[in-house]
Design a protein around this motif. Structure first.
Motif, PDB file in Angstrom:
ATOM      1  N   LEU A  28      17.497 -13.013 -28.316  1.00 23.06           N
ATOM      2  CA  LEU A  28      16.165 -13.470 -28.724  1.00 23.06           C
ATOM      3  C   LEU A  28      16.227 -14.570 -29.784  1.00 23.06           C
ATOM      4  CD1 LEU A  28      14.442  -9.975 -28.973  1.00 23.06           C
ATOM      5  CD2 LEU A  28      14.344 -11.598 -27.068  1.00 23.06           C
ATOM      6  N   VAL A  29      17.412 -14.841 -30.313  1.00 20.54           N
ATOM      7  CA  VAL A  29      17.590 -15.863 -31.346  1.00 20.54           C
ATOM      8  C   VAL A  29      17.908 -17.187 -30.661  1.00 20.54           C
ATOM      9  CG1 VAL A  29      18.958 -16.551 -33.364  1.00 20.54           C
ATOM     10  CG2 VAL A  29      18.423 -14.125 -32.976  1.00 20.54           C
ATOM     11  N   GLU A  30      16.990 -18.175 -30.822  1.00 18.39           N
ATOM     12  CA  GLU A  30      17.136 -19.454 -30.118  1.00 18.39           C
ATOM     13  C   GLU A  30      18.456 -20.144 -30.403  1.00 18.39           C
ATOM     14  OE1 GLU A  30      14.123 -22.544 -29.930  1.00 18.39           O
ATOM     15  OE2 GLU A  30      12.610 -20.966 -30.126  1.00 18.39           O
ATOM     16  N   ASP A  31      18.901 -20.112 -31.654  1.00 21.42           N
ATOM     17  CA  ASP A  31      20.109 -20.845 -32.037  1.00 21.42           C
ATOM     18  C   ASP A  31      21.398 -20.102 -31.688  1.00 21.42           C
ATOM     19  OD1 ASP A  31      18.499 -22.853 -33.019  1.00 21.42           O
ATOM     20  OD2 ASP A  31      18.542 -22.101 -35.080  1.00 21.42           O
ATOM     21  N   ALA A  32      21.292 -18.852 -31.279  1.00 19.46           N
ATOM     22  CA  ALA A  32      22.493 -18.090 -30.934  1.00 19.46           C
ATOM     23  C   ALA A  32      23.105 -18.677 -29.673  1.00 19.46           C
ATOM     24  CB  ALA A  32      22.154 -16.617 -30.738  1.00 19.46           C
ATOM     25  N   CYS A  33      24.402 -18.919 -29.707  1.00 23.29           N
ATOM     26  CA  CYS A  33      25.058 -19.497 -28.534  1.00 23.29           C
ATOM     27  C   CYS A  33      26.381 -18.786 -28.294  1.00 23.29           C
ATOM     28  CB  CYS A  33      25.249 -21.000 -28.714  1.00 23.29           C
ATOM     29  SG  CYS A  33      26.198 -21.441 -30.175  1.00 23.29           S
ATOM     30  N   GLY A  34      26.986 -19.113 -27.195  1.00 24.23           N
ATOM     31  CA  GLY A  34      28.233 -18.485 -26.781  1.00 24.23           C
ATOM     32  C   GLY A  34      28.083 -17.910 -25.387  1.00 24.23           C
ATOM     33  N   SER A  35      29.193 -17.723 -24.727  1.00 27.27           N
ATOM     34  CA  SER A  35      29.137 -17.278 -23.333  1.00 27.27           C
ATOM     35  C   SER A  35      28.567 -15.865 -23.198  1.00 27.27           C
ATOM     36  CB  SER A  35      30.515 -17.362 -22.680  1.00 27.27           C
ATOM     37  OG  SER A  35      31.438 -16.539 -23.356  1.00 27.27           O
ATOM     38  N   PHE A  36      28.898 -14.968 -24.150  1.00 25.65           N
ATOM     39  CA  PHE A  36      28.403 -13.591 -24.045  1.00 25.65           C
ATOM     40  C   PHE A  36      26.893 -13.542 -24.233  1.00 25.65           C
ATOM     41  CE2 PHE A  36      27.283  -9.413 -25.772  1.00 25.65           C
ATOM     42  CZ  PHE A  36      27.743  -8.606 -24.738  1.00 25.65           C
ATOM     43  N   VAL A  37      26.392 -14.137 -25.327  1.00 21.64           N
ATOM     44  CA  VAL A  37      24.952 -14.102 -25.574  1.00 21.64           C
ATOM     45  C   VAL A  37      24.205 -14.865 -24.475  1.00 21.64           C
ATOM     46  CG1 VAL A  37      24.797 -16.117 -27.115  1.00 21.64           C
ATOM     47  CG2 VAL A  37      23.155 -14.266 -27.339  1.00 21.64           C
ATOM     48  N   GLY A  38      24.818 -15.929 -23.959  1.00 22.51           N
ATOM     49  CA  GLY A  38      24.209 -16.676 -22.850  1.00 22.51           C
ATOM     50  C   GLY A  38      24.089 -15.821 -21.597  1.00 22.51           C
ATOM     51  N   ALA A  39      25.141 -15.063 -21.292  1.00 24.38           N
ATOM     52  CA  ALA A  39      25.116 -14.189 -20.112  1.00 24.38           C
ATOM     53  C   ALA A  39      24.082 -13.080 -20.293  1.00 24.38           C
ATOM     54  CB  ALA A  39      26.503 -13.594 -19.872  1.00 24.38           C
ATOM     55  N   ILE A  40      23.980 -12.530 -21.496  1.00 24.88           N
ATOM     56  CA  ILE A  40      22.977 -11.491 -21.779  1.00 24.88           C
ATOM     57  C   ILE A  40      21.577 -12.065 -21.611  1.00 24.88           C
ATOM     58  CG2 ILE A  40      21.998 -10.001 -23.583  1.00 24.88           C
ATOM     59  CD1 ILE A  40      24.638  -8.947 -22.497  1.00 24.88           C
ATOM     60  N   ARG A  41      21.354 -13.256 -22.163  1.00 25.45           N
ATOM     61  CA  ARG A  41      20.036 -13.903 -22.085  1.00 25.45           C
ATOM     62  C   ARG A  41      19.635 -14.140 -20.626  1.00 25.45           C
ATOM     63  NH1 ARG A  41      20.911 -18.186 -25.551  1.00 25.45           N
ATOM     64  NH2 ARG A  41      20.215 -16.992 -27.347  1.00 25.45           N
ATOM     65  N   VAL A  42      20.555 -14.621 -19.812  1.00 24.65           N
ATOM     66  CA  VAL A  42      20.273 -14.885 -18.396  1.00 24.65           C
ATOM     67  C   VAL A  42      19.920 -13.591 -17.669  1.00 24.65           C
ATOM     68  CG1 VAL A  42      21.360 -15.567 -16.198  1.00 24.65           C
ATOM     69  CG2 VAL A  42      21.595 -17.030 -18.224  1.00 24.65           C
ATOM     70  N   GLU A  43      20.694 -12.552 -17.880  1.00 21.10           N
ATOM     71  CA  GLU A  43      20.447 -11.274 -17.205  1.00 21.10           C
ATOM     72  C   GLU A  43      19.143 -10.638 -17.684  1.00 21.10           C
ATOM     73  OE1 GLU A  43      21.098  -8.193 -14.462  1.00 21.10           O
ATOM     74  OE2 GLU A  43      21.808 -10.263 -14.632  1.00 21.10           O
ATOM     75  N   TYR A  44      18.861 -10.729 -18.974  1.00 19.74           N
ATOM     76  CA  TYR A  44      17.623 -10.224 -19.555  1.00 19.74           C
ATOM     77  C   TYR A  44      16.420 -10.892 -18.883  1.00 19.74           C
ATOM     78  CZ  TYR A  44      14.117  -9.571 -23.312  1.00 19.74           C
ATOM     79  OH  TYR A  44      12.993  -9.276 -24.038  1.00 19.74           O
ATOM     80  N   GLU A  45      16.451 -12.222 -18.795  1.00 17.31           N
ATOM     81  CA  GLU A  45      15.352 -12.960 -18.165  1.00 17.31           C
ATOM     82  C   GLU A  45      15.252 -12.655 -16.667  1.00 17.31           C
ATOM     83  OE1 GLU A  45      15.722 -17.095 -19.201  1.00 17.31           O
ATOM     84  OE2 GLU A  45      15.523 -16.665 -21.343  1.00 17.31           O
ATOM     85  N   ARG A  46      16.403 -12.464 -16.016  1.00 19.75           N
ATOM     86  CA  ARG A  46      16.389 -12.141 -14.580  1.00 19.75           C
ATOM     87  C   ARG A  46      15.713 -10.801 -14.331  1.00 19.75           C
ATOM     88  NH1 ARG A  46      18.103  -9.005 -11.069  1.00 19.75           N
ATOM     89  NH2 ARG A  46      19.479  -7.874 -12.464  1.00 19.75           N
ATOM     90  N   VAL A  47      16.040  -9.806 -15.137  1.00 24.59           N
ATOM     91  CA  VAL A  47      15.449  -8.475 -14.976  1.00 24.59           C
ATOM     92  C   VAL A  47      13.941  -8.527 -15.204  1.00 24.59           C
ATOM     93  CG1 VAL A  47      15.329  -6.155 -15.986  1.00 24.59           C
ATOM     94  CG2 VAL A  47      17.552  -7.180 -15.494  1.00 24.59           C
ATOM     95  N   LEU A  48      13.506  -9.198 -16.271  1.00 28.78           N
ATOM     96  CA  LEU A  48      12.073  -9.277 -16.555  1.00 28.78           C
ATOM     97  C   LEU A  48      11.317 -10.067 -15.486  1.00 28.78           C
ATOM     98  CD1 LEU A  48      12.012  -9.698 -20.432  1.00 28.78           C
ATOM     99  CD2 LEU A  48      11.602  -7.646 -19.079  1.00 28.78           C
ATOM    100  N   THR A  49      11.922 -11.135 -14.994  1.00 32.12           N
ATOM    101  CA  THR A  49      11.293 -11.920 -13.924  1.00 32.12           C
ATOM    102  C   THR A  49      11.184 -11.096 -12.653  1.00 32.12           C
ATOM    103  OG1 THR A  49      12.108 -13.988 -14.854  1.00 32.12           O
ATOM    104  CG2 THR A  49      11.496 -14.028 -12.524  1.00 32.12           C
ATOM    105  N   ASP A  50      12.217 -10.343 -12.347  1.00 34.32           N
ATOM    106  CA  ASP A  50      12.202  -9.484 -11.158  1.00 34.32           C
ATOM    107  C   ASP A  50      11.085  -8.444 -11.252  1.00 34.32           C
ATOM    108  OD1 ASP A  50      13.367  -8.617  -8.639  1.00 34.32           O
ATOM    109  OD2 ASP A  50      14.121  -6.869  -9.738  1.00 34.32           O
TER     110      ASP A  50
END
Length: 182
Positions: A28-50
């Protein structure tokens, strides 16, 4: 991930780090970056969109005229709006079932994009038309060249009451027939 959806449609989520048992919030932190947080963010948005796609009806297009047109198409043709572009969630199409050709497009945009002197956001409909008829109806008030479409075969109307629902539905029927011939 725990998700709660209230009766009023409000959604609350909580992610828990399985190793520590603590809430995970970096997605949820816009400035947070990295492959792990990026993968979590993508999956989080995918689940909510679904969940949103399967459990909620979209009501992007406001206004009585837009709702009547949507209801007309659903009742006459059994077609539902298709939201094809994730980057443009307020753009949708209707297409024929037999050949998958579009016969109508609904969009939200500024009146200024149609050449009108206002920044008000309105719902428009793009419809197919016989190219021989097109030059005779474009008036810049009720009928416009097809917004973001081939201007030889499409035209645009505002769903703001400037054209009656009955007239719009008549044009939808004509567009549906044309799309069957393409």
């Amino acid at each position: 991930m725990r998700i709660e959806i209230a009766a009023d449609g409000k959604v609350q989520t909580e992610l828990t780090d399985l190793n520590s048992g603590e809430p995970y919030i970096l997605h949820l932190v816009e400035d947070a970056c990295g492959s792990f947080v990026g993968a979590i963010r993508v999956e989080y948005e995918r689940v909510l969109t679904d969940i949103a796609d399967k459990c909620f009806e979209k009501d992007v297009f406001k206004g009585d005229c837009a709702h009547k047109v949507i209801e007309y198409v659903h009742e006459k043709y059994g077609d539902e709006l298709q939201y094809l572009w994730r980057t443009f969630p307020s753009n949708a199409v209707w297409r024929r079932k037999d050949n998958e050709k579009w016969y109508a497009v609904l969009l939200l945009l500024s009146k200024r994009k149609l050449g009108l002197n206002s920044d008000d956001i309105i719902t428009i409909i793009d419809l197919r038309i016989d190219p021989k008829i097109l030059p005779n109806i474009i008036d810049g008030k009720r009928y416009f060249p097809g917004y973001h479409m081939n201007k030889k075969n499409w035209f645009t109307m505002c769903l703001d009451g400037s054209v009656s629902v009955e007239e719009i539905c008549d044009w939808i029927d004509k567009s549906y027939i044309i799309a069957g011939k393409v």
